[in-house]
Every structure is written in structure tokens, then in C-alpha cells.
Design a protein around this motif. Structure first.
Motif, mmCIF file in Angstrom:
data_model
loop_
_atom_site.group_PDB
_atom_site.id
_atom_site.type_symbol
_atom_site.label_atom_id
_atom_site.label_comp_id
_atom_site.label_asym_id
_atom_site.label_seq_id
_atom_site.Cartn_x
_atom_site.Cartn_y
_atom_site.Cartn_z
ATOM 1 N N PRO A 107 0.708 -1.208 -0.236
ATOM 2 C CA PRO A 107 0.013 0.113 0.065
ATOM 3 C C PRO A 107 1.008 1.273 0.016
ATOM 4 O O PRO A 107 2.033 1.195 0.347
ATOM 5 N N VAL A 108 0.152 2.308 -0.309
ATOM 6 C CA VAL A 108 0.776 3.733 -0.395
ATOM 7 C C VAL A 108 0.373 4.611 0.432
ATOM 8 O O VAL A 108 -0.774 4.606 1.505
ATOM 9 N N ARG A 109 1.064 5.600 0.922
ATOM 10 C CA ARG A 109 0.705 6.663 2.154
ATOM 11 C C ARG A 109 -0.349 7.205 1.518
ATOM 12 O O ARG A 109 -0.582 7.726 0.292
ATOM 13 N N ALA B 123 -8.204 1.569 7.377
ATOM 14 C CA ALA B 123 -6.642 1.987 7.864
ATOM 15 C C ALA B 123 -6.197 3.343 6.779
ATOM 16 O O ALA B 123 -6.388 3.146 5.666
ATOM 17 N N PRO B 124 -5.828 4.441 6.964
ATOM 18 C CA PRO B 124 -5.645 5.454 6.260
ATOM 19 C C PRO B 124 -4.720 5.199 4.891
ATOM 20 O O PRO B 124 -4.695 5.440 3.926
ATOM 21 N N ALA C 215 -8.982 10.857 8.030
ATOM 22 C CA ALA C 215 -7.871 11.032 7.171
ATOM 23 C C ALA C 215 -8.404 11.502 5.796
ATOM 24 O O ALA C 215 -7.596 11.990 5.170
ATOM 25 N N GLY C 216 -9.556 10.978 5.424
ATOM 26 C CA GLY C 216 -10.012 11.381 4.021
ATOM 27 C C GLY C 216 -9.665 10.281 3.001
ATOM 28 O O GLY C 216 -8.756 9.378 3.144
#
Length: 203
Positions: free
Chosen positions: A106-108, A129-130, A154-155
Motif C-alpha cells: 500500500p501507499v501513503r 486504515a488511512p 484522514a479522508g
């Protein structure tokens, strides 16, 4: 009553300012260059083609991640597996038989107030999870402000927008849906992504 001379002077000054702005080749060139330098992706679906303009200037990791999946041919043969009218269409993770595809790490989460979840924008789908987004994305078919960073956490990271084919997006959003293999809002008739390719800039 206003002084007619001062009023005329103000009007002349405003006209000169607007004329100078419109005639400035530098400003026009900067805007054009900035727009042309943004990467674009063409996604051909079973309902028609969608073109996307991406924003690495705001969400660099997200755009790099998406482009890598595109270049790898990852999205070819996947489907829009979750379709909700008045909300969004989601795809990029399942085959036509609803088998989940293996993804990279996954990415930030790069959700930013600079790019809100407005109609026609493309954003990354994720779990609760953001920082869990991998390959799945969604296209907003309405202004979904509650998905923006800081509204409910977090959106969801917007990383581009539809520049052509919004009618195709709307057509997909109107598809009849059902429940399949434990998943809700699945189109009765599969909506496939035939292929996704990067649109190379003209030399």
C-alpha cells in the motif's frame, strides 16, 4: 453623487490591467505548460472510454503508484465491482469472476484539501486504515465532501480528474446492481476495464 472624472479614471485603469493580463504570453504559456505536463491515462471500458488527468504535483506517490499499475497492465480485464448512483463507481481490484488480484504494498494516504472529492475526480479506495490504498480507485459522480481530509478523519486521496468520458462514468453509475459473493452494489452485467494506457505527450 460620485465624481465622474475619478470614475472614468478607475474604469480606464481596470481596462489597462485586464488588457495587460490577457495579452501576457508568459502567464498563458505557464498555464498551458503546466496543464500539458500533467500525465494522462486512457481507460477503455465496456461502456466506452474515460480519459484521466493526474496530479503528481499534489499526490506524487499516489500518481506514481497508479501509473505503475497502468503500465503493468494490471487493470486490463478488471471490473467496476461497486457502483452506487449519486455517489461513486469503484474498480481496479477484481476480475470479472470477482477474484481479488494480488497487489503491491500500500501507499501513503495523500488526501489533501487542495484536491477535494468533487464530481469527476478520481481517488484511491482503501480500508479503514488511512495508509492502506493499493490498486483500487473510485470516480466520484457527485460532490462527496464527507470524503475529504479532516471531515471524517484522514479522508480519501484524490489524485486526478476525468477530462473526457464523464458520460461513460454516469452510465456505469446507473447500472442495475445486486449482491454477489458477499459483495454489495455489484453490477448485474459486468462492467469491464478492457485496457488502461498512459497517453504519451506529443513530441
Amino acid at each position: 453623487m460620485r465624481n465622474p472624472v475619478k470614475l472614468l479614471q478607475c474604469m480606464i485603469s481596470l481596462f489597462v490591467l485586464l488588457t495587460a493580463f490577457a495579452a501576457s504570453p508568459t502567464l498563458a504559456q505557464q498555464s498551458s505548460t503546466s496543464n500539458e505536463s500533467l500525465p494522462k491515462v486512457r481507460m477503455v471500458t465496456s461502456e466506452g472510454a474515460i480519459e484521466l488527468q493526474l496530479r503528481p504535483d499534489v499526490a506524487p506517490e499516489t500518481v506514481a503508484n497508479f501509473l505503475q499499475y497502468v503500465r503493468d497492465g494490471f487493470y486490463d480485464g478488471t471490473v467496476f465491482h461497486r457502483v452506487i448512483p449519486g455517489f461513486m463507481i469503484q474498480g481496479g481490484g477484481f476480475t470479472e469472476t470477482l477474484s481479488r488480484k494480488s497487489t503491491r504494498d500500500p501507499v501513503r494516504n495523500e488526501a489533501s484539501p487542495t484536491l477535494p472529492n468533487l464530481r469527476g475526480t478520481i481517488a484511491m479506495a482503501r480500508t479503514n486504515a488511512p495508509d492502506s490504498a493499493t490498486s483500487q480507485f473510485f470516480i466520484n459522480v457527485a460532490d462527496n465532501g464527507f470524503l475529504n481530509a479532516g471531515v471524517r478523519g484522514a479522508g480519501y486521496a484524490v489524485f486526478g480528474k476525468v477530462t473526457e468520458g464523464m458520460g461513460v462514468v454516469d452510465a456505469i453509475a446507473r447500472k442495475q446492481t445486486t449482491r454477489k459473493q458477499g459483495m454489495a452494489d455489484v453490477p448485474v452485467e459486468p462492467v469491464r476495464i478492457e485496457n488502461a494506457t498512459v497517453i504519451e505527450a506529443a513530441e
